[in-house]
Design a protein around this motif. Structure first.
Motif, PDB file in Angstrom:
ATOM      1  N   GLU A 146      75.225  21.660  49.601  1.00 16.85           N
ATOM      2  CA  GLU A 146      74.597  22.802  48.942  1.00 16.85           C
ATOM      3  C   GLU A 146      74.225  22.481  47.497  1.00 16.85           C
ATOM      4  O   GLU A 146      73.311  23.062  46.919  1.00 16.85           O
ATOM      5  CB  GLU A 146      75.517  24.032  48.972  1.00 16.85           C
ATOM      6  CG  GLU A 146      75.646  24.693  50.339  1.00 16.85           C
ATOM      7  CD  GLU A 146      76.546  23.905  51.306  1.00 16.85           C
ATOM      8  OE1 GLU A 146      77.509  23.257  50.850  1.00 16.85           O
ATOM      9  OE2 GLU A 146      76.262  23.927  52.506  1.00 16.85           O
ATOM     10  N   GLY A 173      70.561  21.653  46.193  1.00 10.94           N
ATOM     11  CA  GLY A 173      69.600  22.672  45.798  1.00 10.94           C
ATOM     12  C   GLY A 173      68.480  22.787  46.806  1.00 10.94           C
ATOM     13  O   GLY A 173      68.570  22.301  47.930  1.00 10.94           O
ATOM     14  N   ASP A 174      67.388  23.435  46.394  1.00 11.52           N
ATOM     15  CA  ASP A 174      66.255  23.625  47.281  1.00 11.52           C
ATOM     16  C   ASP A 174      65.271  22.486  47.067  1.00 11.52           C
ATOM     17  O   ASP A 174      64.311  22.607  46.310  1.00 11.52           O
ATOM     18  CB  ASP A 174      65.595  24.979  47.013  1.00 11.52           C
ATOM     19  CG  ASP A 174      64.461  25.238  47.984  1.00 11.52           C
ATOM     20  OD1 ASP A 174      64.464  24.626  49.071  1.00 11.52           O
ATOM     21  OD2 ASP A 174      63.558  26.027  47.654  1.00 11.52           O
ATOM     22  N   SER A 175      65.514  21.366  47.728  1.00 10.68           N
ATOM     23  CA  SER A 175      64.626  20.210  47.583  1.00 10.68           C
ATOM     24  C   SER A 175      63.524  20.224  48.630  1.00 10.68           C
ATOM     25  O   SER A 175      62.632  19.381  48.601  1.00 10.68           O
ATOM     26  CB  SER A 175      65.438  18.919  47.699  1.00 10.68           C
ATOM     27  OG  SER A 175      66.094  18.862  48.945  1.00 10.68           O
ATOM     28  N   HIS A 176      63.541  21.210  49.532  1.00  2.65           N
ATOM     29  CA  HIS A 176      62.556  21.280  50.617  1.00  2.65           C
ATOM     30  C   HIS A 176      61.141  21.410  50.076  1.00  2.65           C
ATOM     31  O   HIS A 176      60.222  20.709  50.515  1.00  2.65           O
ATOM     32  CB  HIS A 176      62.901  22.438  51.557  1.00  2.65           C
ATOM     33  CG  HIS A 176      61.962  22.528  52.715  1.00  2.65           C
ATOM     34  ND1 HIS A 176      60.845  23.335  52.692  1.00  2.65           N
ATOM     35  CD2 HIS A 176      61.958  21.895  53.916  1.00  2.65           C
ATOM     36  CE1 HIS A 176      60.198  23.208  53.836  1.00  2.65           C
ATOM     37  NE2 HIS A 176      60.848  22.334  54.597  1.00  2.65           N
ATOM     38  N   THR A 177      60.955  22.299  49.105  1.00  3.98           N
ATOM     39  CA  THR A 177      59.618  22.532  48.542  1.00  3.98           C
ATOM     40  C   THR A 177      59.064  21.247  47.928  1.00  3.98           C
ATOM     41  O   THR A 177      57.906  20.877  48.154  1.00  3.98           O
ATOM     42  CB  THR A 177      59.675  23.641  47.475  1.00  3.98           C
ATOM     43  OG1 THR A 177      60.253  24.803  48.059  1.00  3.98           O
ATOM     44  CG2 THR A 177      58.304  23.975  46.937  1.00  3.98           C
ATOM     45  N   THR A 221      64.499  23.191  61.919  1.00  4.16           N
ATOM     46  CA  THR A 221      65.018  24.016  60.842  1.00  4.16           C
ATOM     47  C   THR A 221      65.362  25.392  61.368  1.00  4.16           C
ATOM     48  O   THR A 221      64.733  25.904  62.303  1.00  4.16           O
ATOM     49  CB  THR A 221      63.984  24.146  59.697  1.00  4.16           C
ATOM     50  OG1 THR A 221      62.804  24.731  60.239  1.00  4.16           O
ATOM     51  CG2 THR A 221      63.682  22.797  59.086  1.00  4.16           C
ATOM     52  N   ASN A 252      65.353  28.075  59.366  1.00  5.08           N
ATOM     53  CA  ASN A 252      64.538  29.038  58.636  1.00  5.08           C
ATOM     54  C   ASN A 252      63.066  28.719  58.929  1.00  5.08           C
ATOM     55  O   ASN A 252      62.543  27.706  58.503  1.00  5.08           O
ATOM     56  CB  ASN A 252      64.842  28.926  57.130  1.00  5.08           C
ATOM     57  CG  ASN A 252      64.115  29.986  56.347  1.00  5.08           C
ATOM     58  OD1 ASN A 252      63.152  30.590  56.832  1.00  5.08           O
ATOM     59  ND2 ASN A 252      64.553  30.188  55.118  1.00  5.08           N
ATOM     60  N   LYS A 271      60.582  27.649  56.084  1.00 11.95           N
ATOM     61  CA  LYS A 271      60.612  26.274  55.587  1.00 11.95           C
ATOM     62  C   LYS A 271      59.973  25.309  56.564  1.00 11.95           C
ATOM     63  O   LYS A 271      59.662  24.201  56.196  1.00 11.95           O
ATOM     64  CB  LYS A 271      62.051  25.849  55.289  1.00 11.95           C
ATOM     65  CG  LYS A 271      62.624  26.556  54.088  1.00 11.95           C
ATOM     66  CD  LYS A 271      63.966  25.999  53.738  1.00 11.95           C
ATOM     67  CE  LYS A 271      64.499  26.653  52.483  1.00 11.95           C
ATOM     68  NZ  LYS A 271      65.752  26.065  52.049  1.00 11.95           N
TER      69      LYS A 271
END
Length: 145
Positions: free
Chosen positions: A90, A93-97, A138, A140, A143
């Motif tokens: 966790e 972080g949000d590295s998907h974008t 995924t 979500n 994403k």
């Protein structure tokens, strides 16, 4: 005539020269002694000697435990080891974008170079067929896009 040469070198004193003649050959004697080099070599090996007297840190103990627990050998005799993480995933972080943005940039660059794009696609297929990567579904749907 016997002639010995005494010469001081960086390695110490060296004595060399002819000490006598036989019918068919010349006999030579070369000798050097440097106790300082011998002492330095002995000291070097003392310093380089591995000592296991230092206790392992908590991190080293955890690392060894992870290795024992997660290392396996495949039928083709290769080792597979899970990569240990120091903290939870966790914290990534949000590295998907950012990953999607980089992927789309790569796609745009490859559009202008069809030969390189084909090589890239072939490489990725091979990489997947060898089991080095696999498709991850995924949870979500936002994403996945």
């Amino acid at each position: 005539m016997k002639k010995l040469i005494l010469q001081k070198t960086r390695l110490g004193w060296v004595i060399s020269g002819s000490i006598g003649k036989t019918q068919n050959s010349l006999v030579s004697c070369n000798f050097t002694q440097n106790l300082d080099i011998q002492n330095q070599l002995a000291r070097f090996w003392e310093l380089e000697e591995c000592s296991s007297s230092r206790p392992l840190s908590e991190e080293e103990i955890a690392c060894e435990a992870h290795f024992v627990k997660h290392t396996k050998r495949t039928e083709d005799r290769r080792f597979v080891v899970a990569i240990p993480f120091k903290d939870t995933l966790e914290k990534l972080g949000d590295s998907h974008t950012q990953a999607v943005r980089r992927f789309l940039s790569l796609e745009r660059k490859l559009q202008n170079r069809p030969e390189i794009k084909e090589q890239y696609i072939e490489f990725m297929r091979e990489y997947q067929s060898l089991g080095h990567m696999s498709k991850v579904e995924t949870q979500n749907s936002e994403k996945a896009g």
